[in-house]
Motif scaffolding. Structure first.
Motif, PDB file in Angstrom:
ATOM      1  N   THR A 381       0.308  -1.565   0.483  1.00 53.00           N
ATOM      2  CA  THR A 381      -0.143   0.018  -0.118  1.00 53.00           C
ATOM      3  C   THR A 381       1.127   0.996  -0.081  1.00 53.00           C
ATOM      4  O   THR A 381       0.122   2.238   0.164  1.00 53.00           O
ATOM      5  N   GLY A 382       1.990   0.961  -0.192  1.00 56.29           N
ATOM      6  CA  GLY A 382       3.246   2.505  -0.854  1.00 56.29           C
ATOM      7  C   GLY A 382       3.547   2.180   1.123  1.00 56.29           C
ATOM      8  O   GLY A 382       4.644   3.612   0.368  1.00 56.29           O
ATOM      9  N   THR A 383       3.039   2.555   1.970  1.00 54.57           N
ATOM     10  CA  THR A 383       4.300   3.509   3.086  1.00 54.57           C
ATOM     11  C   THR A 383       3.693   2.042   3.906  1.00 54.57           C
ATOM     12  O   THR A 383       2.916   1.168   3.969  1.00 54.57           O
ATOM     13  N   MET A 429      -0.733  -0.857  -5.507  1.00 53.18           N
ATOM     14  CA  MET A 429      -0.910  -1.995  -5.702  1.00 53.18           C
ATOM     15  C   MET A 429      -0.230  -3.016  -7.329  1.00 53.18           C
ATOM     16  O   MET A 429      -0.341  -3.913  -7.180  1.00 53.18           O
ATOM     17  N   ASN A 430      -0.647  -2.190  -8.130  1.00 53.79           N
ATOM     18  CA  ASN A 430       0.140  -2.966  -9.473  1.00 53.79           C
ATOM     19  C   ASN A 430       1.540  -3.060  -9.572  1.00 53.79           C
ATOM     20  O   ASN A 430       1.987  -4.358  -9.961  1.00 53.79           O
ATOM     21  N   THR A 431       2.841  -2.989  -8.464  1.00 53.35           N
ATOM     22  CA  THR A 431       3.544  -3.212  -7.962  1.00 53.35           C
ATOM     23  C   THR A 431       3.693  -4.917  -7.728  1.00 53.35           C
ATOM     24  O   THR A 431       4.870  -5.455  -8.067  1.00 53.35           O
ATOM     25  N   ALA A 432       2.685  -4.287  -6.139  1.00 53.23           N
ATOM     26  CA  ALA A 432       2.603  -5.723  -6.068  1.00 53.23           C
ATOM     27  C   ALA A 432       1.610  -7.110  -6.440  1.00 53.23           C
ATOM     28  O   ALA A 432       2.452  -7.993  -6.877  1.00 53.23           O
ATOM     29  N   MET A 433       1.382  -6.363  -7.842  1.00 57.83           N
ATOM     30  CA  MET A 433       0.439  -7.413  -8.867  1.00 57.83           C
ATOM     31  C   MET A 433       2.237  -7.687  -9.972  1.00 57.83           C
ATOM     32  O   MET A 433       2.132  -9.457 -10.046  1.00 57.83           O
ATOM     33  N   ARG A 434       2.723  -7.293  -9.756  1.00 55.74           N
ATOM     34  CA  ARG A 434       3.846  -7.359 -10.689  1.00 55.74           C
ATOM     35  C   ARG A 434       4.846  -8.709 -10.290  1.00 55.74           C
ATOM     36  O   ARG A 434       5.130  -9.400 -10.155  1.00 55.74           O
ATOM     37  N   LEU A 435       4.667  -8.105  -8.835  1.00 61.42           N
ATOM     38  CA  LEU A 435       5.647  -9.195  -8.123  1.00 61.42           C
ATOM     39  C   LEU A 435       5.052 -10.703  -7.555  1.00 61.42           C
ATOM     40  O   LEU A 435       5.841 -11.845  -7.982  1.00 61.42           O
ATOM     41  N   VAL A 475      -5.140   0.363 -13.034  1.00 65.16           N
ATOM     42  CA  VAL A 475      -4.759  -0.923 -13.639  1.00 65.16           C
ATOM     43  C   VAL A 475      -5.639  -2.231 -14.165  1.00 65.16           C
ATOM     44  O   VAL A 475      -5.324  -3.482 -14.940  1.00 65.16           O
ATOM     45  N   LEU A 476      -6.822  -1.802 -13.888  1.00 69.22           N
ATOM     46  CA  LEU A 476      -7.762  -3.221 -14.648  1.00 69.22           C
ATOM     47  C   LEU A 476      -7.655  -3.050 -16.081  1.00 69.22           C
ATOM     48  O   LEU A 476      -7.422  -4.061 -16.971  1.00 69.22           O
ATOM     49  N   VAL A 477      -7.987  -1.823 -16.282  1.00 61.76           N
ATOM     50  CA  VAL A 477      -7.937  -1.549 -18.229  1.00 61.76           C
ATOM     51  C   VAL A 477      -6.508  -1.835 -18.746  1.00 61.76           C
ATOM     52  O   VAL A 477      -5.616  -2.512 -19.708  1.00 61.76           O
ATOM     53  N   ARG A 478      -4.520  -2.042 -18.018  1.00 62.21           N
ATOM     54  CA  ARG A 478      -4.151  -1.971 -18.385  1.00 62.21           C
ATOM     55  C   ARG A 478      -3.367  -3.691 -18.475  1.00 62.21           C
ATOM     56  O   ARG A 478      -2.241  -3.504 -19.131  1.00 62.21           O
ATOM     57  N   GLU A 479      -3.210  -3.453 -17.111  1.00 64.83           N
ATOM     58  CA  GLU A 479      -2.787  -5.402 -16.695  1.00 64.83           C
ATOM     59  C   GLU A 479      -3.859  -6.064 -15.759  1.00 64.83           C
ATOM     60  O   GLU A 479      -3.479  -6.040 -14.815  1.00 64.83           O
ATOM     61  N   ASN A 480      -4.812  -6.255 -16.501  1.00 65.47           N
ATOM     62  CA  ASN A 480      -5.743  -7.028 -16.033  1.00 65.47           C
ATOM     63  C   ASN A 480      -5.357  -8.245 -15.358  1.00 65.47           C
ATOM     64  O   ASN A 480      -4.980  -9.627 -15.744  1.00 65.47           O
ATOM     65  N   PRO A 481      -5.587  -8.836 -13.967  1.00 61.89           N
ATOM     66  CA  PRO A 481      -5.285  -9.475 -13.570  1.00 61.89           C
ATOM     67  C   PRO A 481      -6.078 -10.916 -13.833  1.00 61.89           C
ATOM     68  O   PRO A 481      -5.051 -12.049 -13.654  1.00 61.89           O
ATOM     69  N   LEU A 482      -6.909 -10.738 -14.715  1.00 65.12           N
ATOM     70  CA  LEU A 482      -7.674 -11.645 -15.408  1.00 65.12           C
ATOM     71  C   LEU A 482      -7.265 -12.482 -15.936  1.00 65.12           C
ATOM     72  O   LEU A 482      -6.902 -13.961 -16.687  1.00 65.12           O
ATOM     73  N   THR A 483      -6.364 -11.886 -16.947  1.00 63.22           N
ATOM     74  CA  THR A 483      -5.597 -12.244 -18.012  1.00 63.22           C
ATOM     75  C   THR A 483      -4.171 -12.075 -18.121  1.00 63.22           C
ATOM     76  O   THR A 483      -3.531 -12.469 -19.059  1.00 63.22           O
ATOM     77  N   LYS A 484      -3.206 -12.434 -16.858  1.00 64.14           N
ATOM     78  CA  LYS A 484      -2.333 -11.841 -16.323  1.00 64.14           C
ATOM     79  C   LYS A 484      -1.219 -12.974 -15.358  1.00 64.14           C
ATOM     80  O   LYS A 484      -1.695 -14.248 -15.135  1.00 64.14           O
ATOM     81  N   ALA A 485      -0.724 -13.268 -17.030  1.00 65.19           N
ATOM     82  CA  ALA A 485       0.213 -15.125 -16.515  1.00 65.19           C
ATOM     83  C   ALA A 485       0.555 -14.806 -15.363  1.00 65.19           C
ATOM     84  O   ALA A 485       1.517 -13.803 -14.609  1.00 65.19           O
ATOM     85  N   GLY A 486       1.789 -15.836 -14.419  1.00 63.66           N
ATOM     86  CA  GLY A 486       1.985 -15.853 -13.357  1.00 63.66           C
ATOM     87  C   GLY A 486       1.591 -15.755 -12.180  1.00 63.66           C
ATOM     88  O   GLY A 486       1.893 -16.361 -11.104  1.00 63.66           O
TER      89      GLY A 486
END
Length: 666
Positions: A381-383, A429-435, A475-486
């Protein structure tokens, strides 16, 4: 706040850590299953028996809103299926113990932009005072505003820190070691003329054997000083001495330089203001962090990120760092694991009585984060979080490589690639998802280890909540978690559920509008409100409330009610967030003001005011018709009246917040 320390040092348990399900989880699961069954039963009845085909323009939106809410509830229940309560021993209490010399180095990043220097100074000062080895801790003020006042404050605080007893002790120790090395180098330099004289004598002599004892006497001090073997030729001794002296000199000079660096590195408070070239995107907080990671000035094994106003507790690092290593019984050593970050709760020390702006988030920083933790999907959450530098850099480089493959012009952005996502204004949140996509793990540690300043006016509060909503939908529009590999199935669901919840403004608008329309037109979205409706609706509603009560047990009822009020009252803001993202409007990161913006903010909530007034007028109109005997189906009006009063009690929270003023000290 409910998330206080979950581990008293007096509590003993085997091993260094343990985790268990939150209390009453089995009760919650039992009620949740019944809730989902009754909800599905009600929806089936709604679809098959209650649609008013004479008013489809209203009936269909209400049905869609109910279906949306049901599936939101399904994801909410699944998200809370396995809430973890973690316990861990502090870094200095692990068994077997880790020597302090082996403790990792930590960089503290205090991110700021236009905050008053005194707020940032309070955070930096407490960060410097954390209970952690002095030479393994550095604090960086990341000033994205490049303020001269902030730089001056940083330099002053750095000097103060250098004059502290701890730093003075370290400086004296390093200086003493440096003096010893200088003395040895001086001794070596004093021997050099004798060696040169010996070499000259050997070259001019017809034979060293002419006077071997005299020659050996001149070399004796070299032989003793360098501990050379006696049984070797004179020429070999001289060559060996020369090589050893050269090597020794280089080693000493290098060691002296290292000690000088250590003296310089004692400056634990650093100031970094990244350069901002005009005409290119700077990505606000995300690239402020990334520049610090890749600028070459920071090298810590771990990074603690703190917002400008979040003051850490002294034991922060000792309570969190143990998660990042695991003891291997077969090797007898602590080894690094795949945990990328540990998130701790956020709370605030300036929340007024009654929390009029709904800042105290015990539901999220507690039950929801614990549920995500149980599925390896805890959010950053950034902090108030510690991140592994290796994880950030590896993921950052991978995403940079992917972007560079698409556009070679992005090579100019290399220094900004540090792993913190700049793809959304909710970079955390986007960073956490990428990790998580890259196979890294996360932990939620439910212990309050830092407190900050919450916005204490409605304008700042709405600005903050709008940024969260817009960024999440981005984040939903640019990196939809439903279609994100990993991502695992459960991780996809956790991320999508959060994004899904920000579309609730449209459903809320329908729920609020239906009784108003009925009061003035008599049009109902449900074909008939009779016993059949009551049999299907009320059991589903009651079991839903019981399920929520079981889930939130232990959290203040007032806080839960305030959260529910804002979830409904913010419907215009949520609709605005969705529209701004999908319509392609430019969205910029806006820093939440840390000082009260005084004023009355009724203009910011005019949609809620319109709904509030129309609802009251509708109720008054219905009472007038009842009094004059012109009201048909009073049972239906009574039901809609109860519905409307509930809506009014929810919307009132934000109206009250718009006119709220702090108590005067006079």
């Amino acid at each position: 706040m409910a998330s206080v320390s979950i581990l008293n040092d007096a509590i003993k348990f085997p091993g260094n850590s343990r985790s268990s399900l939150k209390k009453r989880t089995l009760l919650f699961r039992y009620l949740a299953e019944i809730n989902l069954i009754f909800g599905a039963w009600y929806l089936h009845w709604r679809i098959s028996n209650s649609i008013n085909f004479d008013a489809l323009w209203l009936s269909v939106p209400l049905l869609l809103a109910e279906i949306y809410s049901y599936f939101g509830g399904v994801m909410f229940v699944i998200g809370l299926w396995r809430p973890l309560v973690r316990q861990i021993k502090s870094l200095d209490k692990l068994i077997p113990a880790i020597p302090i010399s082996d403790w990792p180095t930590v960089d503290v990043f205090v991110t700021c932009y236009n905050e008053p220097p005194e707020i940032v100074e309070a955070t930096a000062r407490e960060a410097l005072g954390m209970d952690y080895p002095t030479i393994k801790l550095r604090v960086y003020i990341l000033d994205d505003g490049n303020s001269p006042e902030m730089r001056t404050m940083s330099e002053r605080l750095c000097i103060e820190d250098l004059q502290s007893p701890l730093l003075q002790y370290e400086a004296n120790r390093i200086d003493a070691e440096r003096s010893t090395l200088l003395e040895r180098l001086e001794e070596l330099n004093n021997l050099q003329p004798d060696l040169q004289a010996a070499e000259q004598w050997l070259q001019t002599s017809s034979s060293a054997a002419d006077n071997p004892m005299k020659f050996l006497n001149s070399l004796r001090q070299f032989i003793l000083w360098l501990n050379l073997p006696e049984k070797s030729s004179i020429s070999n001794k001289i060559n060996t001495i020369q090589e050893r002296l050269t090597t020794e000199r280089h080693l000493l000079e290098s060691a002296i330089y290292q000690k000088e660096l250590e003296l310089v590195e004692l400056a634990r408070l650093r100031y970094i203001a990244r350069p901002k070239e005009p005409g290119i995107q700077h990505h606000a907080k995300a690239d402020n962090l990334n520049y610090a990671i890749f600028s070459g000035e920071t090298v810590g094994d771990f990074i603690l990120t703190l917002d400008a106003d979040h003051i850490p507790k002294p034991h922060f690092l000792k309570r969190v760092l143990p998660y990042f290593s695991t003891y291997n019984f077969s090797t007898g050593k602590y080894e690094t694991n795949k945990i990328a970050f540990v998130q701790t709760p956020e709370d605030f020390y300036n929340i007024p009585s009654g929390d009029p702006f709904d800042h105290r988030a015990s539901l999220f920083y507690g039950l929801l984060q614990q549920g995500k933790d149980g599925m390896n999907a805890a959010f950053y959450t950034g902090t108030n979080a510690v991140l592994r530098r290796e994880a950030l850099i590896s993921v950052g480089l991978q995403y940079f490589a992917d972007e560079y493959a698409k556009d070679v012009q992005r090579l100019d952005e290399f220094e900004l690639i540090g792993g913190v996502s700049s793809n959304s204004i909710t970079e955390d949140m986007n960073t956490a998802m990428r990790l998580h996509c890259a196979g890294w793990k996360s932990v939620y540690h439910n212990e309050l280890l830092a407190e900050g300043l919450a916005p204490d006016d409605l304008s700042s509060t709405l600005k903050q909540k709008l940024r969260w909503a817009q960024g999440t939908i981005q984040v939903l529009v640019r990196e939809n978690p439903l279609t994100k590999a990993g991502l695992s199935f459960w991780q996809k669901l956790q991320y999508f559920q959060t994004m899904y919840s920000y579309f609730s403004g449209f459903a809320t608008f329908v729920f609020i509008l239906c009784p108003i329309i009925y009061f003035f037109t008599g049009i109902v979205p449900v074909k008939i409100y009779d016993l059949d409706f009551a049999i299907h609706f009320f059991p589903a509603f009651i079991i839903n409330r019981l399920t929520f009560l079981a889930a939130t047990w232990g959290i203040s009822a007032r806080e839960i009610w305030r959260s529910e009020q804002y979830a409904i009252a913010l419907f215009p803001l949520l609709m605005q967030a969705v529209w701004s993202v999908f319509s392609g409007q430019p969205i910029k990161f806006q820093v939440t003001p840390k000082q009260r913006q005084s004023g009355i903010y009724l203009r910011l909530i005019w949609p809620q005011l319109v709904v509030f007034v129309l609802t009251i007028l509708g109720i008054v109109w219905s009472l007038y018709r009842f009094a004059t005997g012109t009201l048909n189906t009073p049972w239906v009006y009574l039901l809609n009246g109860a519905w409307s009063i509930y809506n009014l009690s929810l919307i009132w929270a934000i109206i009250h917040a718009s006119i709220w003023q702090p108590k005067s000290n006079s």
